[in-house]
Design an enzyme around this catalytic site. Structure first.
Site, mmCIF file in Angstrom:
data_model
loop_
_atom_site.group_PDB
_atom_site.id
_atom_site.type_symbol
_atom_site.label_atom_id
_atom_site.label_comp_id
_atom_site.label_asym_id
_atom_site.label_seq_id
_atom_site.Cartn_x
_atom_site.Cartn_y
_atom_site.Cartn_z
ATOM 1 N N ASP A 50 -14.845 -6.697 -9.334
ATOM 2 C CA ASP A 50 -15.078 -7.452 -8.100
ATOM 3 C C ASP A 50 -16.570 -7.776 -8.020
ATOM 4 O OD1 ASP A 50 -15.556 -8.280 -5.461
ATOM 5 O OD2 ASP A 50 -14.045 -6.945 -4.623
ATOM 6 N N GLU B 141 -2.021 0.500 -8.686
ATOM 7 C CA GLU B 141 -3.458 0.258 -8.556
ATOM 8 C C GLU B 141 -4.164 1.488 -7.991
ATOM 9 O OE1 GLU B 141 -6.181 -2.879 -5.922
ATOM 10 O OE2 GLU B 141 -4.170 -3.450 -6.618
ATOM 11 N N GLU C 69 -11.654 -1.754 -8.479
ATOM 12 C CA GLU C 69 -12.211 -1.986 -7.148
ATOM 13 C C GLU C 69 -13.397 -1.080 -6.864
ATOM 14 O OE1 GLU C 69 -10.778 -1.480 -2.472
ATOM 15 O OE2 GLU C 69 -9.286 -1.610 -4.068
ATOM 16 N N ASP D 24 -0.392 -0.108 -4.570
ATOM 17 C CA ASP D 24 -1.812 0.259 -4.525
ATOM 18 C C ASP D 24 -1.973 1.572 -3.759
ATOM 19 O OD1 ASP D 24 -4.544 0.425 -4.328
ATOM 20 O OD2 ASP D 24 -4.829 -1.469 -3.278
ATOM 21 N N LYS E 90 0.832 -1.196 0.000
ATOM 22 C CA LYS E 90 0.000 0.000 0.000
ATOM 23 C C LYS E 90 0.873 1.255 0.000
ATOM 24 C CE LYS E 90 -4.061 -2.032 0.349
ATOM 25 N NZ LYS E 90 -5.151 -1.871 -0.632
ATOM 26 N N HIS F 299 -10.227 -7.729 -7.899
ATOM 27 C CA HIS F 299 -10.153 -7.346 -6.492
ATOM 28 C C HIS F 299 -11.045 -8.329 -5.741
ATOM 29 C CE1 HIS F 299 -11.733 -5.099 -2.942
ATOM 30 N NE2 HIS F 299 -10.458 -4.760 -2.828
#
Length: 409
Positions: A320, A270, A297, A244, A215, A347
């Site tokens: 997702d 991401e 996502e 991400d 992250k 995701h």
């Protein structure tokens, strides 16, 4: 098998210790709005929609509203033309006004649709992946709603994509023996310390993972760069590393920081900016190439996915099924992505439970590249049949249904 009763449950799980944290979500609570379709047998269908806790009750209320028309329906008759049913559930003028096809109403639709597919697979006593693979192209497309996609994906084109990959399925069936490769997304949650990240990287490698995610999106970009280099140094050059940002940056920030982060050779960045901003993603893709963008996502429906694909604004499609309108819309977007030759790497708000079925179908039936599937371990103990990860691979699920049954105390 007739649907006799619909039960809705608001279930929340506290994570703690920094798990689940990212650049915009400091809360570490996961939650499911759960739709249960009870029948005149002892079989029930379970459908999940994923949230982060607060507001989960709103999704549950919307499930109650939208699912009323399913009472009394026979499951085979329901699924024979499910595309039409799908379209009708959310397209009454009053409920459409609350979207259309996004937000709380779309999440409610996800839970309802997923419960229908789960019940269908259980009624046939097969896992979801096998149910889908056993359908003819025409039967599969009949479960989809391709409205608003006609200029890029007609019913005939969707059927042809499936038909054209039918004769050579055997060349891709090996995945049903090996299982599907996983990547570890829990290595580098945003609030983890450097030492915790080092420990997690070493543990992931020991468990057979060759891909992992970190992250990013700190207020201080140098923190992101330092941590990204730390993961690369700990994991080695052969490990695939994804980054991400969870929508944190505006476009100028994204351009600047991504260029610096490119030094660790990330597989993708991401959610680099606001998920509705197609043009910003398109601009960023050009500015940071050959660095690639993953998104999906928080893209709420097939129309926005279409726009991203048309604009060349995503390199990996992260649809997702517990965030868009369930399995049906997931499959629609998978076919759409195939038309644009963009790989689908979901995701997993479901912790991989349903998606472990869907990626098998995507590879075998649609010909999507066999890449890897995100793995999040934090809720495994709450599932009756938790996804089985061994040697860095998802084992092929054998139980009937879509693997969403929860053990709720």
């Amino acid at each position: 098998m007739y649907i006799t009763k619909i039960e809705v449950t608001d279930k929340r799980f506290n994570l703690g210790n920094g798990a689940g944290s990212d650049a915009v979500n400091d809360s570490t609570q996961y939650a499911y709005a759960i739709c249960e379709l009870h029948t005149d047998s002892n079989i029930k269908g379970i459908g999940l929609a994923f949230t982060l806790g607060a507001g989960n009750d709103l999704v549950c209320k919307a499930i109650q509203y939208l699912s009323e028309t399913l009472k009394g329906k026979e499951i085979e008759e329901l699924m024979a033309d499910f595309g039409s049913v799908y379209r009708s559930i959310l397209d009454s003028p009053t409920y459409r006004w609350l979207g259309p096809h996004k937000g709380v109403m779309q999440l409610a639709l996800a839970a309802i649709v997923n419960s229908c597919f789960d019940l269908w697979a259980k009624s046939r006593q097969v896992p979801l992946w096998k149910l889908l693979l056993d359908l003819s192209p025409k039967q599969l497309v009949a479960t989809l709603d391709l409205h608003y996609l006609e200029e890029v994906l007609t019913v005939e084109e969707a059927e042809n994509i499936l038909q054209n990959h039918l004769s050579n399925r055997s060349s891709r069936n090996n995945v049903l023996q090996t299982g599907y490769k996983a990547y570890d997304t829990s290595v580098g949650w945003f609030n983890y310390t450097d030492e915790k990240i080092k420990e997690n990287v070493a543990r992931a490698i020991d468990r057979g993972f060759t891909a992992m995610k970190l992250k990013v999106g700190s207020n201080d970009p140098q923190r992101d760069i330092r941590r990204a280099k730390l993961v690369r140094n700990e994991a080695g050059d052969k490990t695939t590393i994804m980054l991400d940002a969870n929508q944190k940056w505006n476009l100028p920030q994204a351009i600047s920081i991504c260029k610096e982060l490119s030094s660790i050779n990330p597989y993708w960045i991401e959610e680099p900016t606001h998920p509705d901003d197609v043009i910003a993603h398109q601009t960023l893709a050009k500015e940071i190439a050959p660095m690639k963008i993953a998104a999906g996502e928080h893209i709420p429906n097939k129309i926005i996915f279409k726009n991203f694909l048309q604009a060349g604004a995503m390199d990996f499609c992260q649809v997702d099924c517990v965030r868009v309108g369930g399995v049906s819309e997931f499959l629609t977007i998978s076919l759409l992505a195939k038309k644009f030759n963009i790989p689908v790497v979901p995701h997993v708000g479901d912790m991989g439970q349903i998606h472990q079925h869907l990626v098998l179908f995507n590879h075998v039936a649609i010909g999507h590249e066999n890449l890897f599937l995100e793995h999040i371990p934090h809720l495994a103990r709450y599932f009756k049949h938790p996804a089985n990860i061994s040697g860095g691979y998802y084992a092929v699920p054998a139980e009937a249904g879509n693997s969403s049954d929860l053990v709720i105390s």
